[in-house]
Design a protein around this motif. Structure first.
Motif, PDB file in Angstrom:
ATOM      1  N   VAL A 116      75.159  13.243  11.903  1.00  0.00           N
ATOM      2  CA  VAL A 116      74.694  12.480  10.737  1.00  0.00           C
ATOM      3  C   VAL A 116      73.167  12.496  10.666  1.00  0.00           C
ATOM      4  N   ALA A 117      72.514  12.330  11.810  1.00  0.00           N
ATOM      5  CA  ALA A 117      71.048  12.361  11.826  1.00  0.00           C
ATOM      6  C   ALA A 117      70.532  13.718  11.358  1.00  0.00           C
ATOM      7  N   LEU A 118      71.095  14.798  11.915  1.00  0.00           N
ATOM      8  CA  LEU A 118      70.641  16.141  11.539  1.00  0.00           C
ATOM      9  C   LEU A 118      70.997  16.471  10.097  1.00  0.00           C
ATOM     10  N   ALA A 119      72.200  16.066   9.649  1.00  0.00           N
ATOM     11  CA  ALA A 119      72.613  16.354   8.274  1.00  0.00           C
ATOM     12  C   ALA A 119      71.737  15.622   7.276  1.00  0.00           C
ATOM     13  N   SER A 120      71.366  14.393   7.588  1.00  0.00           N
ATOM     14  CA  SER A 120      70.502  13.635   6.681  1.00  0.00           C
ATOM     15  C   SER A 120      69.118  14.268   6.587  1.00  0.00           C
ATOM     16  N   VAL A 121      68.607  14.730   7.724  1.00  0.00           N
ATOM     17  CA  VAL A 121      67.292  15.382   7.727  1.00  0.00           C
ATOM     18  C   VAL A 121      67.347  16.675   6.921  1.00  0.00           C
ATOM     19  N   ALA A 122      68.403  17.452   7.102  1.00  0.00           N
ATOM     20  CA  ALA A 122      68.545  18.704   6.347  1.00  0.00           C
ATOM     21  C   ALA A 122      68.684  18.423   4.854  1.00  0.00           C
ATOM     22  N   MET A 123      69.395  17.365   4.503  1.00  0.00           N
ATOM     23  CA  MET A 123      69.637  17.028   3.110  1.00  0.00           C
ATOM     24  C   MET A 123      68.349  16.634   2.387  1.00  0.00           C
ATOM     25  N   LEU A 124      67.447  15.969   3.107  1.00  0.00           N
ATOM     26  CA  LEU A 124      66.221  15.452   2.487  1.00  0.00           C
ATOM     27  C   LEU A 124      64.978  16.101   3.085  1.00  0.00           C
ATOM     28  N   TRP A 125      65.094  17.319   3.612  1.00  0.00           N
ATOM     29  CA  TRP A 125      64.047  17.915   4.437  1.00  0.00           C
ATOM     30  C   TRP A 125      62.687  17.970   3.750  1.00  0.00           C
ATOM     31  N   ASN A 126      62.627  18.412   2.521  1.00  0.00           N
ATOM     32  CA  ASN A 126      61.329  18.598   1.861  1.00  0.00           C
ATOM     33  C   ASN A 126      60.899  17.400   1.029  1.00  0.00           C
ATOM     34  N   GLU A 127      61.612  16.292   1.139  1.00  0.00           N
ATOM     35  CA  GLU A 127      61.315  15.142   0.286  1.00  0.00           C
ATOM     36  C   GLU A 127      60.344  14.176   0.953  1.00  0.00           C
ATOM     37  N   PHE A 128      59.548  13.521   0.113  1.00  0.00           N
ATOM     38  CA  PHE A 128      58.646  12.462   0.568  1.00  0.00           C
ATOM     39  C   PHE A 128      58.708  11.373  -0.492  1.00  0.00           C
ATOM     40  N   HIS A 129      58.830  10.115  -0.067  1.00  0.00           N
ATOM     41  CA  HIS A 129      59.251   9.073  -1.005  1.00  0.00           C
ATOM     42  C   HIS A 129      58.223   7.976  -1.247  1.00  0.00           C
ATOM     43  N   ALA A 130      57.028   8.101  -0.715  1.00  0.00           N
ATOM     44  CA  ALA A 130      56.074   7.002  -0.806  1.00  0.00           C
ATOM     45  C   ALA A 130      54.805   7.421  -1.526  1.00  0.00           C
ATOM     46  N   ILE A 131      54.279   6.512  -2.346  1.00  0.00           N
ATOM     47  CA  ILE A 131      52.971   6.702  -2.956  1.00  0.00           C
ATOM     48  C   ILE A 131      51.949   5.748  -2.343  1.00  0.00           C
ATOM     49  N   SER A 132      52.365   4.992  -1.341  1.00  0.00           N
ATOM     50  CA  SER A 132      51.495   4.011  -0.699  1.00  0.00           C
ATOM     51  C   SER A 132      50.450   4.697   0.173  1.00  0.00           C
ATOM     52  N   SER A 133      49.254   4.108   0.219  1.00  0.00           N
ATOM     53  CA  SER A 133      48.203   4.623   1.098  1.00  0.00           C
ATOM     54  C   SER A 133      48.580   4.459   2.562  1.00  0.00           C
TER      55      SER A 133
END
Length: 497
Positions: free
Chosen positions: A20-37
């Protein structure tokens, strides 16, 4: 009552957790979700750890982050060294943490009633779509890297402690939780406090239900040892100082005190009902005590704020875990209506079809929770690699900056602060769009397709691949020998947005 757990079931649980940990990382690998400094500040520490692992030990200490608990950042740095970018490492660690939290919570809830886990998934996904402050929102808009990693350990530690308790390994359970609390203090203090509060609630319930004085002594010993070790932790001062600040935290719908009080009241009420309706089910007891403990920490922060000893920001940071747990407690209550809950035969809830179902639900919840992505990290990582190739270990890296209209400004700030080692004060110019003083910066780098690139200012000798170098004085409109900046209409306007 039998608590038979085979080695095969234990290995299956570990295997599914890893998958589950590896699958979640692969699923969202190139994503970044924050605009916070905050993301840039955390990246600064991750990049510092990467520099030092590469043998660059003569670097100056990072302001603000030099005394921050580094465990989550160390893990991010190790992945970042392999992946080629600390940002990818941060994303992988935070994503895996969210997935493992949901996996364990669904596992606990499924042993109360399978439909409770399905109901919890439905509520979590629906609330995430409404941008409610569920678990993963710690790294969506906000970027509380240490907190999300540390918080994921709470249900995992409780799951293992429950297993040990039910096999009469009570001392082992207590020692495990004490160790986990101290590991969490080295990651983030708040979740450590929440785990300690939850475990104290479990021990109190065990004493109340069995009138076993040995349990009371366990509670006293656990509390004293945990407090003593925590006060000796070198990161406690930094965490306390952070709790006094009034930084921003996006907690939609729970930003005012009335909503927070209603949340805490619901947490206590639902947890009490679940505890007394299903006290024979050990997982119901653990889940109810999670509701009590997290709600207690939230109301404790409110009381401390009223006494002038903490901040609204600190209260807000408790809300994510409290909301997430109350959803699971409420789902268990709804699923139990009209049904009697019995003690499950097996202490470990992950086996067979339930094991697979919990894994699938964890991935679905993670996908819904960690949304939307604000930038793809693949081109960012390529830019960072070419930037390193352009500058190497040159002293010019501290005379350089990054301009971009393609990515959120916190990404540019992260690279300026973390990769280029610009001091924090000047590095914030990447956030505000403010120009650096003439002469302080020699070169500005931008991604190859960036609209801010000014062709007449490009320095071909320093440009590499996706990292296009431009003379900063040219961007400012300074004529060589003049030394005075002129209007920078073409560049300054986009930077100010």
């Amino acid at each position: 009552m039998s608590f038979r757990v085979g080695v095969g079931a234990l290995l299956s649980a570990i295997t599914v957790a890893a998958f589950v940990a590896l699958a979640s990382v692969a699923m969202l690998w190139n994503e970044f979700h924050a605009i916070s400094s905050d993301a840039g500040l955390h990246y600064g520490l991750v990049r510092d750890l990467m520099f030092r692992a590469e043998g660059q030990t003569d670097l100056p200490a990072l302001p603000v982050m030099s005394t921050y608990p580094p465990f989550a950042h160390w893990m991010s740095a190790q992945i970042g060294r392999v992946a080629g970018s600390g940002l990818l490492g941060m994303s992988a660690v935070s994503t895996a943490s969210v997935a493992l939290f949901y996996l364990t919570m669904f596992a606990i809830t499924s042993r109360i009633a399978r439909r409770a886990a399905i109901l919890a998934l439905t509520i979590t996904v629906a609330y995430a779509v409404l941008r409610g402050p569920v678990f993963g929102r710690m790294v969506v808009n906000n970027y509380f890297l240490g907190q999300v990693v540390s918080s994921a350990l709470i249900p995992i530690a409780l799951m293992v402690a429950t297993f040990l308790n039910c096999r009469q390994r009570r001392l082992g359970a207590d020692v495990l939780v004490v160790v986990c609390v101290q590991i969490m203090v080295c990651t983030h203090l708040l979740p450590a406090l929440q785990l300690a509060a939850v475990y104290c609630c479990i021990l109190l319930f065990d004493f109340w239900s069995g009138r076993n004085w040995q349990t009371l002594w366990r509670l006293l010993a656990f509390s004293l040892i945990t407090v003593a070790l925590t006060l000796q932790n070198p990161f406690i001062g930094t965490m306390y100082d952070a709790s006094q600040s009034e930084a921003g935290a996006h907690i939609n719908l729970f930003g005012n005190r009335i909503a927070q009080i209603v949340l805490v009241a619901a947490g206590f009420f639902f947890s009490a009902k679940l505890l007394f309706a299903s006290r024979e089910n050990r997982y119901a007891v653990v889940l109810a005590c999670m509701g009590f403990g997290t709600s207690l920490v939230t109301i404790l922060h409110m009381a401390l704020h009223a006494a002038g000893m903490t901040s609204n920001y600190s209260i807000a940071k408790t809300v994510f875990m409290t909301v997430s747990v109350v959803i699971f407690v409420g789902a268990a209550l709804l699923a139990q209506r009209g049904k009697h809950s019995e003690e499950p035969e097996h202490v470990l809830p992950l086996k067979g079809g339930s094991l697979i179902l919990c894994g699938v639900m964890a991935l679905l919840a993670t996908r819904a929770d960690l949304y939307p992505s604000v930038v793809s990290l693949r081109p960012v990582a390529s830019f960072q690699e070419d930037l390193r190739a352009a500058l190497g270990n040159s002293l010019d890296q501290q005379n350089s900056t990054v301009l971009t209209g393609l990515w959120p400004k916190n990404i540019a700030f992260a690279i300026v602060y973390g990769d280029l080692r610009i001091p924090l004060g000047p590095a914030t110019h990447a956030l505000t769009g403010q120009d650096f003083p003439p002469g302080q910066i020699k070169t500005a780098f931008a991604p190859a397709s960036d609209p801010l690139i000014q062709s007449h200012c490009i320095d071909p000798a320093l440009s590499r691949g996706q990292a296009i170098a431009m003379r900063y004085d040219c961007l400012l409109g300074i004529t060589p020998g003049d030394g005075q900046p002129q209007a920078m209409e073409q560049v300054a306007a986009p930077l100010a947005n």
